[in-house]
Design a protein around this motif. Sequence first.
Motif, PDB file in Angstrom:
ATOM      1  N   ASP A  55       5.376   9.459  -2.014  1.00 50.13           N
ATOM      2  CA  ASP A  55       4.706   8.151  -2.163  1.00 50.13           C
ATOM      3  C   ASP A  55       6.383   7.715  -1.880  1.00 50.13           C
ATOM      4  OD1 ASP A  55       3.850   5.497  -2.008  1.00 50.13           O
ATOM      5  OD2 ASP A  55       3.714   5.257  -3.504  1.00 50.13           O
ATOM      6  N   THR A  94       3.884  13.088  -6.257  1.00 44.33           N
ATOM      7  CA  THR A  94       2.597  11.804  -7.127  1.00 44.33           C
ATOM      8  C   THR A  94       1.432  12.862  -7.009  1.00 44.33           C
ATOM      9  OG1 THR A  94       1.540  11.409  -4.710  1.00 44.33           O
ATOM     10  CG2 THR A  94       3.052  10.044  -5.874  1.00 44.33           C
ATOM     11  N   GLU A  97       0.598  -1.222   0.173  1.00 46.97           N
ATOM     12  CA  GLU A  97       0.079  -0.212   0.060  1.00 46.97           C
ATOM     13  C   GLU A  97       0.872   1.390  -0.037  1.00 46.97           C
ATOM     14  OE1 GLU A  97      -2.587  -0.132   3.399  1.00 46.97           O
ATOM     15  OE2 GLU A  97      -3.567  -2.077   2.962  1.00 46.97           O
ATOM     16  N   PRO A  98       0.170   2.368  -0.277  1.00 47.66           N
ATOM     17  CA  PRO A  98       1.457   3.521  -0.033  1.00 47.66           C
ATOM     18  C   PRO A  98       1.339   3.901   1.037  1.00 47.66           C
ATOM     19  CG  PRO A  98      -0.763   3.757  -2.126  1.00 47.66           C
ATOM     20  CD  PRO A  98      -0.649   2.335  -0.996  1.00 47.66           C
ATOM     21  N   ARG A  99       2.694   4.404   1.046  1.00 47.39           N
ATOM     22  CA  ARG A  99       3.213   5.448   2.483  1.00 47.39           C
ATOM     23  C   ARG A  99       3.777   6.653   1.939  1.00 47.39           C
ATOM     24  NH1 ARG A  99       7.907   0.402   3.952  1.00 47.39           N
ATOM     25  NH2 ARG A  99       5.883  -1.272   5.194  1.00 47.39           N
ATOM     26  N   ARG A 100       2.441   7.102   1.894  1.00 47.34           N
ATOM     27  CA  ARG A 100       2.252   8.907   1.383  1.00 47.34           C
ATOM     28  C   ARG A 100       2.239   9.452   2.781  1.00 47.34           C
ATOM     29  NH1 ARG A 100      -3.261  10.289  -0.725  1.00 47.34           N
ATOM     30  NH2 ARG A 100      -4.072   9.442   0.784  1.00 47.34           N
ATOM     31  N   ALA A 157       8.870   4.860  -1.230  1.00 49.02           N
ATOM     32  CA  ALA A 157       9.327   3.776  -1.927  1.00 49.02           C
ATOM     33  C   ALA A 157       9.682   2.583  -0.762  1.00 49.02           C
ATOM     34  CB  ALA A 157       9.195   3.564  -3.238  1.00 49.02           C
ATOM     35  N   ALA A 214      11.343   8.122  -1.773  1.00 48.68           N
ATOM     36  CA  ALA A 214       9.805   8.425  -1.982  1.00 48.68           C
ATOM     37  C   ALA A 214       9.803   9.202  -3.024  1.00 48.68           C
ATOM     38  CB  ALA A 214       9.510   9.799  -0.506  1.00 48.68           C
TER      39      ALA A 214
END
Length: 249
Positions: free
Chosen positions: A100, A119, A47-50, A102, A116
């Motif tokens: 995000d 986005t 899942e995105p770690r935003r 990664a 990151a």
Amino acid sequence: MTAVTTARLPLFPLNAVLFPGLVLPLNVFEERYRAMMRELLKTPEEEPRRFAVVAIRDGHEVAPTAPGLPDQTSVPERGPAAGFGDDLLAAFHSTGCVADAATIREREDGSFEVLATGTTRVRLLSVDASGPFLTAELEELQEVQGEGAGALAEGVLRAFRAYQRQLAGASERSLSTGADLPDEPSVVSYLVAAAAVLDTPTKQRLLQAPDTATRLAEELKLLRKEAAVIRNLPSLPAVELTRAPTSPN
């Protein structure tokens, strides 16, 4: 009418501007940002770690977290809003970018190495300092092309390639010719905004442009101006424009 999308995310203030599609490496060693990374690690990898990145306005603290800085073994414990004043909305620019993460790697000393990617542009609506790190309510900003964006993107690419060639000619170092640069107008606008040698207020102005065409038109003016400066300063050191942008906090 398009529905407005809002979200609440961790807030990472920097003295740099992040653009959609651009890479952001971070060296995180201050406790309030370590706490943020520990929280993000609770999110499953698939899942995105935003988190949201906003630029700090001039006159406010620069968060001591950046690539290339030595690890600090005696960073004082401070609250999430320390150094930013009583009015947090006034401390930060209102337009930022969602990142995000990664990669989030924790080191033995408890600091983090983060990679990151920007986005989506967002508008800062409110800031909450009640937890271990800042969080913010954010409104997503849709990217509108604007009239003539395609033609402007072609002109900006030509000017950017000329700008690169001038920088390369200013020293023995060589730069990419830009042959592999994208041609989608919004992508061009963000790439050039991030890669050109511009100060933070100028980059912030480009980030918050109302549409792609406006951003590209401004970049065309800036590139022509910078090209004129380089012509008059042949000894100007070249800067590698194709590397990933970093966060010089």
